[in-house]
Structure formats: C-alpha cells, structure tokens
Design an enzyme around this catalytic site. Sequence first.
Site, PDB file in Angstrom:
ATOM      1  N   HIS A 145      56.831   1.716  -0.708  1.00 15.04           N
ATOM      2  CA  HIS A 145      56.195   1.022   0.420  1.00 15.04           C
ATOM      3  C   HIS A 145      57.211   0.511   1.443  1.00 15.04           C
ATOM      4  O   HIS A 145      57.356  -0.686   1.667  1.00 15.04           O
ATOM      5  CB  HIS A 145      55.327  -0.123  -0.089  1.00 15.04           C
ATOM      6  CG  HIS A 145      54.098   0.344  -0.817  1.00 15.04           C
ATOM      7  ND1 HIS A 145      53.002  -0.467  -1.010  1.00 15.04           N
ATOM      8  CD2 HIS A 145      53.796   1.539  -1.388  1.00 15.04           C
ATOM      9  CE1 HIS A 145      52.077   0.212  -1.682  1.00 15.04           C
ATOM     10  NE2 HIS A 145      52.553   1.433  -1.915  1.00 15.04           N
ATOM     11  N   TYR A 247      45.971  -8.255  10.075  1.00 16.28           N
ATOM     12  CA  TYR A 247      45.105  -7.143   9.682  1.00 16.28           C
ATOM     13  C   TYR A 247      44.665  -7.214   8.224  1.00 16.28           C
ATOM     14  O   TYR A 247      44.081  -6.263   7.711  1.00 16.28           O
ATOM     15  CB  TYR A 247      45.786  -5.820  10.046  1.00 16.28           C
ATOM     16  CG  TYR A 247      45.816  -5.681  11.554  1.00 16.28           C
ATOM     17  CD1 TYR A 247      44.788  -5.065  12.237  1.00 16.28           C
ATOM     18  CD2 TYR A 247      46.828  -6.281  12.289  1.00 16.28           C
ATOM     19  CE1 TYR A 247      44.770  -5.015  13.630  1.00 16.28           C
ATOM     20  CE2 TYR A 247      46.826  -6.237  13.681  1.00 16.28           C
ATOM     21  CZ  TYR A 247      45.795  -5.608  14.337  1.00 16.28           C
ATOM     22  OH  TYR A 247      45.772  -5.578  15.717  1.00 16.28           O
ATOM     23  N   TYR A 258      44.887  -0.046  -8.449  1.00 19.60           N
ATOM     24  CA  TYR A 258      44.931   1.215  -9.189  1.00 19.60           C
ATOM     25  C   TYR A 258      44.293   1.085 -10.573  1.00 19.60           C
ATOM     26  O   TYR A 258      43.857   2.082 -11.154  1.00 19.60           O
ATOM     27  CB  TYR A 258      46.367   1.714  -9.290  1.00 19.60           C
ATOM     28  CG  TYR A 258      46.937   2.133  -7.955  1.00 19.60           C
ATOM     29  CD1 TYR A 258      46.377   3.189  -7.244  1.00 19.60           C
ATOM     30  CD2 TYR A 258      48.006   1.459  -7.399  1.00 19.60           C
ATOM     31  CE1 TYR A 258      46.871   3.571  -6.015  1.00 19.60           C
ATOM     32  CE2 TYR A 258      48.517   1.826  -6.167  1.00 19.60           C
ATOM     33  CZ  TYR A 258      47.947   2.886  -5.473  1.00 19.60           C
ATOM     34  OH  TYR A 258      48.452   3.245  -4.244  1.00 19.60           O
TER      35      TYR A 258
END
Length: 366
Positions: A145, A247, A258
């Site tokens: 990431h 956001y 996951y």
Amino acid sequence: MHTPSLIARTFSALLLLTSVAVAAADYTLETIADGLHHPWSIAQLPDGDFLVTERRGKLLLIAEDGTSRTNVSGVPDTLVGGQGGFFDIVLHPGFSDNRLVYLAYARGTPQANGTAIMRARLEGTALLDAEDILWVKDKKDTVQHYGGRLLFLPDTTLLLATGDGFDYRDQAQVVSSELGKVLRINDDGSVPADNPFSEPGSERVWTLGHRNPQGLALAGDSKTVYLHEHGPKGGDEVNVLSPGNNYGWPVVTYGLDYSGAYVSPFTELPGMTGPVHYWVPSIAPSGLAWYNGEHFPEWRGQLLVGALVDKEVRLLKLDKGEVVAEEGLFQEAGERIRDVYMGNDGHIYLLTDHEDGRLIRVLPTR
C-alpha cells in the site's frame, strides 16, 4: 528486437448501469514492446518515445515504434518486495525546456520505508542532477500500500497519492500523518502556501481518508481531479478530489476485511465525501486516464480504468459528473492491465502486469 504484433477486435457494450449506453467502437491493439518485467507506468516524450518504469527498479527508454530500448542510468535504489519498487513517472509541464522528470518509488528498508519522489533532468539515456524532493515522513515496516501515482495540476503543483501501509489504516484519518493521503507540493518539493492544512505534519496533505490509490487523472475542464483507490474485499472507489476533503477510509467503506469481517458498518457519514462510483466485488483498479483524443470520438470525456482482476479496462461514461454506464474493453489482451495512459499523440496506451509484460497502443480500425 521484435516485430510488433496486431490483435484486432470489434466489441459492444458489456455492462450498462442505466439505460444510457456506451457507444461501441472498432479498435486494434498493437504491441509496441514486450518482454517488460512487471511494468508500472508510461510517460511519452515529445519526440514520441516512451519512458516505462519496471517495478523491479528499472527505467526503460523505448522507441516510438518499439524497435529499440535502453536502460536509463541514474535511477535511485529502490526497495523491491511486496508491492514496493518503481511506481509512476511523469514529465514536468515544461519538459521541452527543462527536461525534468519525476519518479515515484519505494525508498528505505523493510523495517522503515515509504513512498518517495525523485526529480532529475533527462539527457539522452541518463538522469542527471537527481534529488529526492519528497519522502513520506511516516515510515512503515510493511511493503504494501504505497499508492505511488503522480499528477501535475495546471498551476504546476504536483500531487502524490500515498497508501495507508496496510497495517496502518487508521493513519489515513490522522491529518498529521502522510499515510493514506494525497499530498501536494510545488515542483521543487516545497509546500504550496494555499494547501488546506497547517497543523504540524499536515502541511503537504491535500486530501485524506484513502486506502491504496493507484489512479489520478485531470478532466478536460482542467479543474476536476479524479482518483481511484483499492478497497479491501470490495469497495474499490472513484472519487472527485477537493482540497481538504476526507474520503472516509477506514471509517466508511463499501468493502469488507479480507477475513469477511466489517471494517466499518458505515458506507456514509457526515463530514465524509463519498465516491462517485464504487465496485463490489473488487476490480482492483490501476491506471486512470481521461480520454480527450480524436481517434475515438464516442469515448471523449470519459474515464478509462485499468482492472487488474478482470484483465480489462473499464470505460466509465459520465453525465454531469455521475457515472451512468460502464463497459469492459480490451479483454483480448489477456493480461492484467497495470497502466492506462493518454499519450500526447492522442493514442491510448496500456501496460500489462506480467513478467513478460507489454506496452500496447490502441488504434482505430475504421
């Protein structure tokens, strides 16, 4: 050397979100270069040649017709592993005069690393006077990431999308952290005076609440900035960026962890800016382009999104800023699409994410 291959296909709309259909077009996929090792990003030079990054830490100069390629010297050492390595490369808006290029890459060690931006001057096949103008200040001990997309705005300030580091997702909501953000700097790395935050550590932050953004594009109005980002298990998003906005990640999301557990029970909250489009299940978006070319007039003013999972590009039709239709393109390439790029010659270019990846030009057949 190789002989460019041609793959032709006529296609029609695959998926409609509303009754508004995406106009079909005839195209040909032309392989310009193959044998690329997990290429990540494209930049086209004024003479038509290409700079292509490979995640393993190489920068290639590829001839416009694919007949030659050269390793560019002067690149930085990078942390290769997980999702780390070389990411985006962009040209300065004044490249024809100053020859400046900007490379986003993973810098550091497995125990302390983060996304960085190197600026250098391209002379022939060498990068000269290289310097790092940004290194995300919050170092992480994960190799996931990074974000890594770059975009110049019309005022020549530069955006960098950063990831949340995977294990540090709560930092996306901490305004003084540079993880899970879009950062904005001047072209020399200094901080613009009109950035939205001023508390210590937040001076470069432009927007917050992002997970792992890998797409940035400027609309034809030169004002609207689109960003897409990976969700976890579902919840990939397309957002319209406004400075200072939050956001949501990980406070609001359309995705699950996951494990199947909730990241958050909320898909919207006051003070959080929602996406203009999202995907469940995930398509794993990578690469984003605003199409403004002449070759496919039916696509003008629309977004092209690479979809790693489905090995295709999604064409998003917009009406007054809303996504009203969606279509899958270029499935016959048969590989994960890592980058979608609008060339300065008006053509669409694709990179496929593979140990034998390709640089592909999309040509009209009519």
